[in-house]
Design an enzyme around this catalytic site. Sequence first.
Site, PDB file in Angstrom:
ATOM      1  N   THR A   1       4.338   5.117  -2.553  1.00  0.00           N
ATOM      2  CA  THR A   1       5.332   6.185  -2.411  1.00  0.00           C
ATOM      3  C   THR A   1       6.550   5.902  -3.271  1.00  0.00           C
ATOM      4  O   THR A   1       7.078   6.803  -3.943  1.00  0.00           O
ATOM      5  CB  THR A   1       5.729   6.331  -0.936  1.00  0.00           C
ATOM      6  OG1 THR A   1       4.561   6.664  -0.166  1.00  0.00           O
ATOM      7  CG2 THR A   1       6.775   7.419  -0.751  1.00  0.00           C
TER       8      THR A   1
ATOM      9  N   MET B   1       0.833  -1.200   0.000  1.00  0.00           N
ATOM     10  CA  MET B   1       0.000   0.000   0.000  1.00  0.00           C
ATOM     11  C   MET B   1       0.872   1.256   0.000  1.00  0.00           C
ATOM     12  O   MET B   1       1.298   1.726  -1.052  1.00  0.00           O
ATOM     13  CB  MET B   1      -0.963  -0.044   1.193  1.00  0.00           C
ATOM     14  CG  MET B   1      -1.930  -1.218   1.127  1.00  0.00           C
ATOM     15  SD  MET B   1      -3.007  -1.369   2.568  1.00  0.00           S
ATOM     16  CE  MET B   1      -4.044   0.069   2.378  1.00  0.00           C
ATOM     17  N   CYS B   2       1.181   1.789   1.157  1.00  0.00           N
ATOM     18  CA  CYS B   2       1.871   3.078   1.217  1.00  0.00           C
ATOM     19  C   CYS B   2       3.333   3.003   0.778  1.00  0.00           C
ATOM     20  O   CYS B   2       3.851   3.945   0.171  1.00  0.00           O
ATOM     21  CB  CYS B   2       1.762   3.669   2.612  1.00  0.00           C
ATOM     22  SG  CYS B   2       0.058   4.022   3.094  1.00  0.00           S
ATOM     23  N   VAL B   3       4.016   1.899   1.092  1.00  0.00           N
ATOM     24  CA  VAL B   3       5.400   1.759   0.631  1.00  0.00           C
ATOM     25  C   VAL B   3       5.445   1.691  -0.883  1.00  0.00           C
ATOM     26  O   VAL B   3       6.208   2.420  -1.544  1.00  0.00           O
ATOM     27  CB  VAL B   3       6.061   0.516   1.262  1.00  0.00           C
ATOM     28  CG1 VAL B   3       7.422   0.240   0.624  1.00  0.00           C
ATOM     29  CG2 VAL B   3       6.231   0.711   2.769  1.00  0.00           C
TER      30      VAL B   3
END
Length: 216
Positions: free
Chosen positions: A133, A128-130
Amino acid sequence: MTTTENAAGAEAMSPVEALILVDAQAAFMTGDEAVPAAAELLVQLKSLLAKAREAGAVIVHLQNDGAPGTVDEPGTPGWELYLPVETGPREKVVRKTEDNGFDGTNLGELLRGEGVRSMAVCGVMSEMCVLATARAALEDGYRVLLAHDAHATYDIPAGPGSEGVPAATASRVAEWALGDEIEIVANASSVSFTEPTAQPASPTSSASPASPTSRG
């Protein structure tokens, strides 16, 4: 995937100029809601943080502002950053509301202002966020390094017509989904840092302009 291995089989990578710690918040690092590999992950995050500080690299702690009622709702114990922040000219906290740490924040502006062209990304959640980004950084022209033992996620439950996916497998799939431009190493011990040496640059960016969701 790009890796460089010496004769002994240990990866040797060029230093990077920034460390992006993604959502290393209390809810995900400790207690009942922690990711399965939290203890091992914390060892690697602390090591990366220490090395980045010693080298004078840029450090950004991304902090997710979860929705009301979630474990990372702002102001709750789970929302707090788990690792102490040494706020200074090159160590900042950037709050976000989206998976992509560049979306709606001043992360891109901050990195360009320091002349950063390369970074290591670590933290949670891998898929998700890793992933979001790291992908945004790649698209903006940054060199991005990801250590396999420095990001983690939860087990993915079974869905209609499918079995569950162990957390370690989900993390590996997230790496693979980033394509050929991402640089993958097995261990955070292979990651080294340096101070940015380039003049402030302006990579082509789709990130939103600075917003008040950053502090530090």
